[in-house]
Design an enzyme around this catalytic site. Structure first.
Site, mmCIF file in Angstrom:
data_model
loop_
_atom_site.group_PDB
_atom_site.id
_atom_site.type_symbol
_atom_site.label_atom_id
_atom_site.label_comp_id
_atom_site.label_asym_id
_atom_site.label_seq_id
_atom_site.Cartn_x
_atom_site.Cartn_y
_atom_site.Cartn_z
ATOM 1 N N ARG A 75 -6.819 -26.630 19.660
ATOM 2 C CA ARG A 75 -5.363 -26.640 19.629
ATOM 3 C C ARG A 75 -4.792 -25.383 20.275
ATOM 4 O O ARG A 75 -3.814 -25.417 20.987
ATOM 5 C CB ARG A 75 -4.865 -26.743 18.186
ATOM 6 C CG ARG A 75 -3.350 -26.869 18.089
ATOM 7 C CD ARG A 75 -2.830 -26.702 16.658
ATOM 8 N NE ARG A 75 -3.426 -27.593 15.674
ATOM 9 C CZ ARG A 75 -3.113 -28.887 15.533
ATOM 10 N NH1 ARG A 75 -2.223 -29.452 16.307
ATOM 11 N NH2 ARG A 75 -3.701 -29.601 14.594
ATOM 12 N N TYR A 76 -5.425 -24.233 19.974
ATOM 13 C CA TYR A 76 -4.946 -22.952 20.502
ATOM 14 C C TYR A 76 -5.887 -22.555 21.627
ATOM 15 O O TYR A 76 -7.104 -22.705 21.497
ATOM 16 C CB TYR A 76 -4.964 -21.889 19.403
ATOM 17 C CG TYR A 76 -4.229 -22.314 18.156
ATOM 18 C CD1 TYR A 76 -2.839 -22.361 18.135
ATOM 19 C CD2 TYR A 76 -4.913 -22.701 17.009
ATOM 20 C CE1 TYR A 76 -2.149 -22.769 16.999
ATOM 21 C CE2 TYR A 76 -4.233 -23.117 15.863
ATOM 22 C CZ TYR A 76 -2.855 -23.145 15.869
ATOM 23 O OH TYR A 76 -2.184 -23.562 14.752
ATOM 24 N N ARG A 79 -9.120 -20.300 20.705
ATOM 25 C CA ARG A 79 -9.927 -20.602 19.521
ATOM 26 C C ARG A 79 -10.203 -22.092 19.452
ATOM 27 O O ARG A 79 -9.309 -22.885 19.721
ATOM 28 C CB ARG A 79 -9.156 -20.239 18.234
ATOM 29 C CG ARG A 79 -8.995 -18.791 17.970
ATOM 30 C CD ARG A 79 -7.701 -18.549 17.181
ATOM 31 N NE ARG A 79 -6.537 -18.657 18.047
ATOM 32 C CZ ARG A 79 -5.264 -18.658 17.630
ATOM 33 N NH1 ARG A 79 -4.982 -18.569 16.351
ATOM 34 N NH2 ARG A 79 -4.272 -18.758 18.483
ATOM 35 N N CYS A 88 -18.515 -30.636 0.829
ATOM 36 C CA CYS A 88 -18.113 -29.384 0.171
ATOM 37 C C CYS A 88 -18.852 -29.298 -1.159
ATOM 38 O O CYS A 88 -19.322 -30.311 -1.676
ATOM 39 C CB CYS A 88 -16.612 -29.375 -0.088
ATOM 40 S SG CYS A 88 -15.667 -29.432 1.441
ATOM 41 N N CYS A 92 -11.414 -29.977 -3.358
ATOM 42 C CA CYS A 92 -10.096 -29.516 -3.769
ATOM 43 C C CYS A 92 -9.133 -30.688 -3.699
ATOM 44 O O CYS A 92 -9.100 -31.402 -2.697
ATOM 45 C CB CYS A 92 -9.602 -28.427 -2.819
ATOM 46 S SG CYS A 92 -10.850 -27.160 -2.523
ATOM 47 N N CYS A 95 -6.924 -30.750 -0.607
ATOM 48 C CA CYS A 95 -7.537 -30.708 0.727
ATOM 49 C C CYS A 95 -6.704 -31.489 1.752
ATOM 50 O O CYS A 95 -6.393 -32.657 1.551
ATOM 51 C CB CYS A 95 -8.941 -31.293 0.681
ATOM 52 S SG CYS A 95 -9.772 -31.153 2.276
ATOM 53 N N ARG A 97 -7.728 -32.195 4.758
ATOM 54 C CA ARG A 97 -8.611 -33.082 5.539
ATOM 55 C C ARG A 97 -9.198 -34.143 4.626
ATOM 56 O O ARG A 97 -10.353 -34.543 4.755
ATOM 57 C CB ARG A 97 -9.736 -32.284 6.209
ATOM 58 C CG ARG A 97 -9.256 -31.443 7.350
ATOM 59 C CD ARG A 97 -10.314 -31.137 8.395
ATOM 60 N NE ARG A 97 -9.740 -30.201 9.337
ATOM 61 C CZ ARG A 97 -10.047 -28.896 9.395
ATOM 62 N NH1 ARG A 97 -10.989 -28.389 8.610
ATOM 63 N NH2 ARG A 97 -9.446 -28.116 10.249
ATOM 64 N N ASP A 257 0.124 -28.640 3.259
ATOM 65 C CA ASP A 257 0.385 -29.674 4.248
ATOM 66 C C ASP A 257 0.782 -30.973 3.548
ATOM 67 O O ASP A 257 0.574 -31.126 2.347
ATOM 68 C CB ASP A 257 -0.868 -29.873 5.106
ATOM 69 C CG ASP A 257 -1.222 -28.589 5.830
ATOM 70 O OD1 ASP A 257 -0.337 -28.049 6.498
ATOM 71 O OD2 ASP A 257 -2.370 -28.097 5.683
ATOM 72 N N ASP A 294 1.463 -25.299 8.694
ATOM 73 C CA ASP A 294 1.088 -26.053 9.876
ATOM 74 C C ASP A 294 2.173 -27.093 10.075
ATOM 75 O O ASP A 294 2.446 -27.873 9.157
ATOM 76 C CB ASP A 294 -0.274 -26.736 9.657
ATOM 77 C CG ASP A 294 -1.388 -26.032 10.400
ATOM 78 O OD1 ASP A 294 -1.385 -26.087 11.638
ATOM 79 O OD2 ASP A 294 -2.247 -25.415 9.730
ATOM 80 N N LYS A 301 0.325 -23.642 13.574
ATOM 81 C CA LYS A 301 0.804 -22.768 12.491
ATOM 82 C C LYS A 301 2.052 -21.986 12.922
ATOM 83 O O LYS A 301 2.088 -21.456 14.027
ATOM 84 C CB LYS A 301 -0.290 -21.778 12.117
ATOM 85 C CG LYS A 301 -1.516 -22.432 11.528
ATOM 86 C CD LYS A 301 -2.556 -21.373 11.170
ATOM 87 C CE LYS A 301 -3.856 -21.990 10.709
ATOM 88 N NZ LYS A 301 -4.645 -22.575 11.806
HETATM 89 C C1 LIG Z 1 -5.898 -23.119 11.851
HETATM 90 C C2 LIG Z 1 -6.610 -23.511 13.041
HETATM 91 C C3 LIG Z 1 -7.256 -22.558 13.843
HETATM 92 C C4 LIG Z 1 -7.294 -21.096 13.492
HETATM 93 O O1 LIG Z 1 -6.032 -20.500 13.566
HETATM 94 P P1 LIG Z 1 -5.910 -18.961 13.193
HETATM 95 O O2 LIG Z 1 -4.444 -18.710 13.231
HETATM 96 O O3 LIG Z 1 -6.662 -18.202 14.239
HETATM 97 O O4 LIG Z 1 -6.522 -18.783 11.854
HETATM 98 C C5 LIG Z 1 -7.885 -22.987 14.988
HETATM 99 N N1 LIG Z 1 -7.901 -24.282 15.350
HETATM 100 C C6 LIG Z 1 -7.277 -25.223 14.614
HETATM 101 C C7 LIG Z 1 -7.304 -26.636 15.093
HETATM 102 C C8 LIG Z 1 -6.629 -24.877 13.422
HETATM 103 O O5 LIG Z 1 -6.046 -25.825 12.669
HETATM 104 S S1 SF4 Z 2 -9.965 -27.374 1.078
HETATM 105 FE FE1 SF4 Z 2 -11.068 -29.274 1.677
HETATM 106 S S2 SF4 Z 2 -12.597 -28.594 3.152
HETATM 107 FE FE2 SF4 Z 2 -11.908 -26.757 2.067
HETATM 108 S S3 SF4 Z 2 -13.376 -26.495 0.356
HETATM 109 FE FE3 SF4 Z 2 -11.623 -27.666 -0.418
HETATM 110 S S4 SF4 Z 2 -12.238 -29.824 -0.189
HETATM 111 FE FE4 SF4 Z 2 -13.588 -28.595 1.125
#
Ligand SMILES: *Cc1c(COP(=O)(O)O)cnc(C)c1O
Ligand code: SF4
Length: 309
Positions: A75-76, A79, A88, A92, A95, A97, A257, A294, A301
């Site tokens: 996305r960025y 990174r 996991c 959580c 979560c 995802r 989120d 996000d 973010k």
């Molecule tokens: C959050 C995230 C990152 C990391 O972002 P930072 O601001 O560097 O912590 C990188 N890629 C994706 C897709 C993300 O959701």
């Molecule tokens: S937030 Fe989601 S991915 Fe992260 S430890 Fe918890 S359950 Fe696992």
């Protein structure tokens, strides 16, 4: 009584959500007498998970659109993020995802399956840091983790690594000297944990963090602002002070989120702004993380507030 009932209904609801799993260490942090214990709330499914809020989104961060090869999100520009496994140690309830973590069969990026992702990173020198996320990448065995890191380093000798893991908090015994030795071979490498309540920075967790820090690995914390867990300025300030005392650097405080079935854990943005400002008055500014969210649908973010005293 009531609580047990809601949790039983919650377990049914969790058929559509991450499974229920906790570690012995997590259980040891929970006050069994307190039905609203802030650690319990993070891991025990509740009936409210059945509630679909009109705001909820199945892919709240629009991650599907930035998955450039299977399991690799870009996305960025500088990174990229690898979904190293969908497992996991404990799941959580907040979560984001939740369509991925703990669902379906166990998925872990084996060395062969990593080739397309490694090739992509090899062809994109603008990516300077690879984030291992998931799921929890430290659930991979030492040798598998070593193989994974090596596959990327071979392509890009200068690539930095960052590991997003809750294991120092949820399963601190995973941070063995052998694991630390593997990670130490891949500097520059940082570890980002997630502690949401000061009680999570228990003695065993602090020892795990020390083992990493002593090996020259910086440890940062990102927290999620959660209703009934840390939506209290005193609790937040205590969390920020405790992490600083442990040598953990503040990173993010996330506005949750819009993941489906998590609306009962989301404070409003107005409430979040109020809490962050109030916590900022209770501890020195250098201890404060950045309060971010996000953007729904994939904007990435953005800062919600910077504390200016
Ligand atoms: C959050 C995230 C990152 C990391 O972002 P930072 O601001 O560097 O912590 C990188 N890629 C994706 C897709 C993300 O959701
Ligand atoms: S937030 Fe989601 S991915 Fe992260 S430890 Fe918890 S359950 Fe696992």
């Amino acid at each position: 009584m009531e609580q047990g009932f809601f949790e039983a209904r919650g377990r049914q609801a969790s058929a559509q959500a991450p499974p229920f799993a906790v570690t012995g260490h997590v259980l040891s942090l929970i006050d069994p007498e307190d039905p609203d214990d802030p650690i319990r709330r993070q891991f025990f499914p509740r009936q409210e998970e059945l509630v679909a809020h009109p705001e909820d989104l199945p892919d709240p961060l629009g991650e599907g659109a930035v998955e450039v090869v299977a399991g690799l999100l870009h996305r960025y520009p500088d990174r990229a993020l690898l979904l190293a496994t969908n497992r996991c140690a404990a799941y959580c309830r907040h979560c984001f995802r939740r369509g991925f973590t703990g669902r379906g069969s166990a998925r872990a990026a084996g060395p062969g399956a990593l080739e397309p992702a490694a090739a992509y990173i090899g062809e994109h020198p603008e990516v300077r840091e690879l984030i291992l996320s998931g799921g929890d990448p430290l659930l991979l065995s030492d040798w598998r983790l070593q193989a994974l890191l090596a596959v990327f380093r071979r392509r890009r000798p200068e690539l930095a690594f960052r590991i997003h893991t809750r294991l120092p908090v949820l399963l601190p015994e995973r941070v063995t000297p052998e694991l630390v030795a593997v990670l130490s071979r891949f500097h520059p490498l940082r570890v980002v944990i997630q502690a949401n309540h000061p009680r999570e920075l228990a003695y065993a967790c602090l020892q795990a963090v020390s083992r990493l820090v002593e090996a020259g690995i910086s440890v940062l914390n990102q927290s999620v602002l959660l209703k009934g867990v840390n939506d209290d300025s005193g609790v937040l300030a205590e969390l920020f002070r405790a992490q600083a005392a442990a040598g953990i650097r503040p990173y993010y405080l996330f506005q949750p989120d819009l993941a489906v079935g998590t609306s009962h854990l989301r404070p409003s943005l107005a409430e979040g702004l109020r809490l962050f400002a109030a916590a900022g008055r209770l501890c020195p500014a250098e201890l404060l993380p950045r309060y971010v969210r996000d953007l729904p649908g994939g904007g990435g973010k953005v800062a919600m507030a910077s504390f200016t005293g």
